[in-house]
Design a protein around this motif. Structure first.
Motif, short mmCIF file in Angstrom:
data_model
loop_
_atom_site.label_atom_id
_atom_site.label_comp_id
_atom_site.label_asym_id
_atom_site.label_seq_id
_atom_site.Cartn_x
_atom_site.Cartn_y
_atom_site.Cartn_z
N ASP A 109 0.87 -1.17 0.00
CA ASP A 109 0.00 0.00 0.00
C ASP A 109 0.92 1.23 0.00
OD1 ASP A 109 -1.74 2.08 0.45
OD2 ASP A 109 -2.71 1.17 2.20
N TRP A 110 1.16 1.78 -1.19
CA TRP A 110 2.12 2.88 -1.34
C TRP A 110 1.67 4.13 -0.61
CZ3 TRP A 110 6.61 1.22 -2.30
CH2 TRP A 110 6.80 0.13 -3.13
N ARG A 143 12.35 10.20 -2.37
CA ARG A 143 12.24 8.82 -1.90
C ARG A 143 11.59 7.90 -2.95
NH1 ARG A 143 13.46 7.20 3.32
NH2 ARG A 143 14.73 8.81 4.26
N GLY A 144 11.05 8.47 -4.03
CA GLY A 144 10.57 7.64 -5.12
C GLY A 144 9.07 7.43 -5.19
N TYR A 145 8.30 8.29 -4.56
CA TYR A 145 6.84 8.16 -4.60
C TYR A 145 6.26 8.99 -5.74
CZ TYR A 145 7.24 5.78 -0.18
OH TYR A 145 7.58 4.87 0.78
N ALA A 146 5.13 8.54 -6.28
CA ALA A 146 4.44 9.22 -7.37
C ALA A 146 3.75 10.48 -6.84
CB ALA A 146 3.41 8.29 -8.01
N ILE A 147 3.63 11.48 -7.69
CA ILE A 147 3.10 12.78 -7.27
C ILE A 147 1.64 12.68 -6.81
CG2 ILE A 147 2.38 13.59 -9.56
CD1 ILE A 147 4.14 15.72 -6.86
N ASP A 148 0.83 11.82 -7.39
CA ASP A 148 -0.56 11.70 -6.96
C ASP A 148 -0.64 11.17 -5.52
OD1 ASP A 148 0.37 9.24 -8.01
OD2 ASP A 148 -1.69 8.51 -8.26
N ILE A 149 0.20 10.22 -5.17
CA ILE A 149 0.24 9.71 -3.80
C ILE A 149 0.77 10.78 -2.86
CG2 ILE A 149 1.42 8.06 -2.28
CD1 ILE A 149 1.09 6.01 -4.53
N ILE A 150 1.81 11.49 -3.28
CA ILE A 150 2.40 12.55 -2.46
C ILE A 150 1.37 13.61 -2.11
CG2 ILE A 150 4.09 14.44 -2.44
CD1 ILE A 150 5.92 12.60 -4.14
#
Length: 160
Positions: A109-110, A143-150
């Motif tokens: 679960d990102w 850290r490598g997370y996608a912008i929508d999740i951020i």
């Protein structure tokens, strides 16, 4: 008068049992991708074809496994708070096919991973000023997370 550097080889040329023992010694210390192990063995081996045959044998006997290496890398990167893009980079660095890590990556679960990382670093409060918000976004992007999740993480409230 002969030069000493010309009379001695720069490195040993392993063959047969010596090459096999060296491969097992390497694998006993840590996991290697097939490509990494090939490169390491070629530094000491006398014959490339012998190394290829040995790698196939090790792979068939499950002493060396790119799938196991991929799973280990994914778990290690997650423990260190890295997101899917950084994990992808690490897989590429070790020359492991991304598809081998897919089962491990699909279980994660990102959003939850990014949220826990944000809370650990910045606390639970939503950033009120643009400077703090930008700092949180940059941190999670690095850290490598996608912008929508951020964006969901930095605007998340406990009771939403």
């Amino acid at each position: 008068m002969t030069s000493h550097s010309q009379s001695t080889p720069s490195q040993p040329a392993y063959r047969g049992q010596k090459l096999r023992a060296f491969a097992f010694a390497l694998l006993a210390k840590r996991e290697y991708s097939k490509t990494e192990l090939y490169q390491k063995l070629m530094l000491y081996a006398a014959d490339a074809d012998e190394v290829k045959l040995l790698l196939e044998e090790l792979s068939q006997a499950n002493y060396q496994s790119d799938t196991r290496m991929a799973g280990m890398l994914v778990r290690q990167e997650i423990r260190q708070g890295r997101g899917p893009r950084r994990i992808q980079q690490r897989l590429q660095k070790h020359q492991i096919d991304h598809d081998l890590a897919q089962p491990d990556l699909a279980e994660i679960d990102w959003f939850e991973q990014a949220l826990q990382l944000k809370i650990k670093k910045f606390g639970e409060n939503i950033a009120q000023d643009q400077k703090q918000l930008a700092k949180q976004i940059r941190f999670l992007q690095y850290r490598g997370y996608a912008i929508d999740i951020i964006m969901k993480v930095v605007k998340y409230k406990e009771n939403d």
